[in-house]
Design a protein around this motif. Sequence first.
Motif, PDB file in Angstrom:
ATOM      1  N   ASN A  81      15.211  -0.827 -25.810  1.00 53.70           N
ATOM      2  CA  ASN A  81      15.983  -2.051 -26.052  1.00 53.70           C
ATOM      3  C   ASN A  81      15.111  -3.304 -26.002  1.00 53.70           C
ATOM      4  N   SER A  82      13.813  -3.088 -25.905  1.00 52.75           N
ATOM      5  CA  SER A  82      12.887  -4.205 -25.726  1.00 52.75           C
ATOM      6  C   SER A  82      12.230  -4.603 -27.043  1.00 52.75           C
ATOM      7  N   ILE A  83      12.045  -5.903 -27.215  1.00 49.80           N
ATOM      8  CA  ILE A  83      11.182  -6.423 -28.271  1.00 49.80           C
ATOM      9  C   ILE A  83       9.759  -6.385 -27.736  1.00 49.80           C
ATOM     10  N   VAL A  84       8.862  -5.707 -28.440  1.00 52.53           N
ATOM     11  CA  VAL A  84       7.479  -5.568 -28.018  1.00 52.53           C
ATOM     12  C   VAL A  84       6.613  -6.509 -28.847  1.00 52.53           C
ATOM     13  N   GLU A  85       5.861  -7.376 -28.157  1.00 53.18           N
ATOM     14  CA  GLU A  85       5.017  -8.325 -28.876  1.00 53.18           C
ATOM     15  C   GLU A  85       3.581  -8.291 -28.354  1.00 53.18           C
ATOM     16  N   ASN A  86       2.656  -8.352 -29.291  1.00 49.93           N
ATOM     17  CA  ASN A  86       1.239  -8.438 -28.986  1.00 49.93           C
ATOM     18  C   ASN A  86       0.825  -9.897 -29.120  1.00 49.93           C
ATOM     19  N   LEU A  87       0.419 -10.521 -28.012  1.00 45.86           N
ATOM     20  CA  LEU A  87      -0.014 -11.916 -28.024  1.00 45.86           C
ATOM     21  C   LEU A  87      -1.536 -11.977 -28.025  1.00 45.86           C
ATOM     22  N   TYR A  88      -2.055 -13.021 -28.629  1.00 45.66           N
ATOM     23  CA  TYR A  88      -3.499 -13.206 -28.697  1.00 45.66           C
ATOM     24  C   TYR A  88      -3.848 -14.658 -28.416  1.00 45.66           C
TER      25      TYR A  88
ATOM     26  N   PRO B 107      -7.459 -17.207 -26.618  1.00 48.16           N
ATOM     27  CA  PRO B 107      -8.424 -17.478 -25.556  1.00 48.16           C
ATOM     28  C   PRO B 107      -7.890 -18.517 -24.578  1.00 48.16           C
ATOM     29  N   THR B 108      -8.418 -18.518 -23.363  1.00 53.84           N
ATOM     30  CA  THR B 108      -8.044 -19.510 -22.357  1.00 53.84           C
ATOM     31  C   THR B 108      -8.190 -20.925 -22.907  1.00 53.84           C
ATOM     32  N   GLU B 109      -9.222 -21.137 -23.736  1.00 59.71           N
ATOM     33  CA  GLU B 109      -9.515 -22.461 -24.263  1.00 59.71           C
ATOM     34  C   GLU B 109      -8.440 -22.977 -25.212  1.00 59.71           C
ATOM     35  N   ALA B 110      -7.596 -22.090 -25.715  1.00 55.13           N
ATOM     36  CA  ALA B 110      -6.491 -22.498 -26.589  1.00 55.13           C
ATOM     37  C   ALA B 110      -5.144 -22.352 -25.886  1.00 55.13           C
ATOM     38  N   THR B 111      -5.165 -22.274 -24.563  1.00 55.22           N
ATOM     39  CA  THR B 111      -3.973 -22.304 -23.715  1.00 55.22           C
ATOM     40  C   THR B 111      -3.074 -21.077 -23.881  1.00 55.22           C
ATOM     41  N   ILE B 112      -3.385 -20.068 -23.105  1.00 55.16           N
ATOM     42  CA  ILE B 112      -2.554 -18.873 -22.891  1.00 55.16           C
ATOM     43  C   ILE B 112      -2.548 -17.956 -24.112  1.00 55.16           C
ATOM     44  N   ALA B 113      -1.859 -18.331 -25.177  1.00 54.98           N
ATOM     45  CA  ALA B 113      -1.815 -17.511 -26.392  1.00 54.98           C
ATOM     46  C   ALA B 113      -1.587 -18.419 -27.581  1.00 54.98           C
ATOM     47  N   THR B 114      -2.095 -17.992 -28.724  1.00 58.20           N
ATOM     48  CA  THR B 114      -1.968 -18.837 -29.909  1.00 58.20           C
ATOM     49  C   THR B 114      -1.577 -18.060 -31.156  1.00 58.20           C
ATOM     50  N   ALA B 115      -1.345 -16.748 -31.011  1.00 60.63           N
ATOM     51  CA  ALA B 115      -0.887 -15.920 -32.133  1.00 60.63           C
ATOM     52  C   ALA B 115      -0.028 -14.804 -31.576  1.00 60.63           C
ATOM     53  N   ARG B 116       0.841 -14.253 -32.420  1.00 60.27           N
ATOM     54  CA  ARG B 116       1.702 -13.166 -31.952  1.00 60.27           C
ATOM     55  C   ARG B 116       2.032 -12.223 -33.094  1.00 60.27           C
ATOM     56  N   TYR B 117       2.277 -10.969 -32.704  1.00 63.26           N
ATOM     57  CA  TYR B 117       2.734  -9.964 -33.674  1.00 63.26           C
ATOM     58  C   TYR B 117       3.844  -9.162 -33.031  1.00 63.26           C
ATOM     59  N   ARG B 118       4.973  -9.059 -33.726  1.00 63.31           N
ATOM     60  CA  ARG B 118       6.109  -8.295 -33.216  1.00 63.31           C
ATOM     61  C   ARG B 118       6.048  -6.866 -33.747  1.00 63.31           C
ATOM     62  N   TRP B 119       6.067  -5.904 -32.834  1.00 67.10           N
ATOM     63  CA  TRP B 119       5.996  -4.491 -33.194  1.00 67.10           C
ATOM     64  C   TRP B 119       7.284  -4.048 -33.869  1.00 67.10           C
ATOM     65  N   GLN B 120       7.128  -3.403 -35.019  1.00 62.28           N
ATOM     66  CA  GLN B 120       8.257  -2.841 -35.755  1.00 62.28           C
ATOM     67  C   GLN B 120       8.184  -1.317 -35.670  1.00 62.28           C
ATOM     68  N   PRO B 121       9.101  -0.667 -34.949  1.00 65.23           N
ATOM     69  CA  PRO B 121       8.981   0.772 -34.677  1.00 65.23           C
ATOM     70  C   PRO B 121       8.811   1.633 -35.920  1.00 65.23           C
TER      71      PRO B 121
END
Length: 535
Positions: free
Chosen positions: A316-323, A325-339
């Motif tokens: 029941n979870s949305i799974v996301e891969n975040l990307y 560097p620390t220098e760009a504050t936590i995360a700056t890109a994302r991809y949502r997993w499609q089963p």
Amino acid sequence: MPGETEVLGEGFVDSWQRYPQQTALVVDDDNFTYADLGTRSLAVKEILNSEEISNTKNVGLLTGKNIGAYVGILGTLFAGKAYVPMKPDHPIERNKEILENSSIDTILIDHAGVENLQALLREVDVSITVGTLPSVDDDQREDLGKLTDSETINIAIPPTTNKDPDTDILPDISSKETAYILFTSGSTGRPKGVPITHQNVRSYLKHTWRTYDFNSSDRFSQFFDLTFDLSVHDMFVCWGVGGSLHVIPEENKMAPGQFINDREITVWFTVPSTAMFMSQFGQLKPSTYPELRYSFFCGEALSGRLASMWQKAAPNSIVENLYGPTEATIATARYRWQPDESIEYCENGITPIGEVFPHQQREIVSRDGDIVEQGKEGELYIAGPQVFDGYIERPQANEESFTEIGGTRWYRTGDLVRKDDDGRLHFISRIDNQIQIRGHRVELLEIEATIRDIVESEMVAAVGWPVEEGIAQSIQAFIVPEEEISPKEVIQECETELPDYMVPKEIHLIEEMPLNVNGKIDRTQLRTSLSESHE
């Protein structure tokens, strides 16, 4: 979504006003409401704004991961100062670098930090005001007072309270002031101080709150060490929506499955290595975590196989891969997993990193400095409101890390990526993790993906060793086997799937994969073990 946050901490105050008696933090099996946590943090603010130390700008936090750390962070922010987390079990030399490079003149400590601070104060020739939290006893406080020319202040934390927040809790400061300073791992040299402004982190939080439907019923995990920037997401995304934050005990970090279910966690965030361990311990069986609504991974490459296993374990979870560097504050890109389709988009078995956030900019640039065409690999450059201004007192590092193209100042991430025909970004490798061997440039992730498929285990790491003048003499692979395997047979299978120069010279079966403080696979330690075994 919380209000238009101008300073880090405004989201917490907003939730304190709306949900004063709702649980804000669960740590060491103790529950603290928003009113509890807020009132205790105001005690820290009062001390930091006292006449003796009101000029302090950067406050060191040398604490364990307990209530003292969290009230220290919030109290520092409420006082309009930047917090600088330090670890009590870090080497003295590293904490000395942090202390000196970030111009800390006030340190908050609890009992866990006393021994480290005593040693630290003997090493530095500066006056430090020490704020001791309640877990520091009188004898320890007296000993610390003898080691510094400045005052040692006892911070009295009030008991549980129902007090409503005052209207003037938040500091009247510019959003361009520093909110926190973190230090890079220092694996390639001296650690570099990364100052993140309120504006940087505000941009990330606003994007996150708008993107996901978090709410005050959500129960968030707090996995990351406070010296790791992903901990900022843990805390302030949660507190901005009135959720409850559940700190994972150290003994549960490698196998947190029971913790997830016992605490009924709905929003989970960790590094992929944790999921690898959970797979090894049989904690990723289908439908194991039905309560999870969101599962985020960041900090390392996420294999498609592991993402698929997690999706089945948390259906029941949305799974996301975040990307990011620390220098760009936590995360700056994302991809949502499609089963049903994402496994087809994985390259070298690795989940895409997707696309950068809409309020950020990106370019992919060749080694020659040219913007590359779609389908070609190059270094990812990032610009936008999340990108920091530059390292503290490191002019050469700043010159190397920033460049100007088309009138825009770009941060060079050091990550090689490729954009596919559908616009997805794929992480290839770190520029400094690519190795050269026998005249070929080799991606270690490709070797690891091949071995994972052969042994059907996620606990795989490959390194180049020894490396002389930038050229690896061999490839060495490490596996934590889930069942009996033959290193010789693994090498033979690699020979059928990889060019000969990419085949590992040796396969090492180990009982446990070493991790660094942030929960990532520690490849430096693996290389060190090879050097020690060949002395």
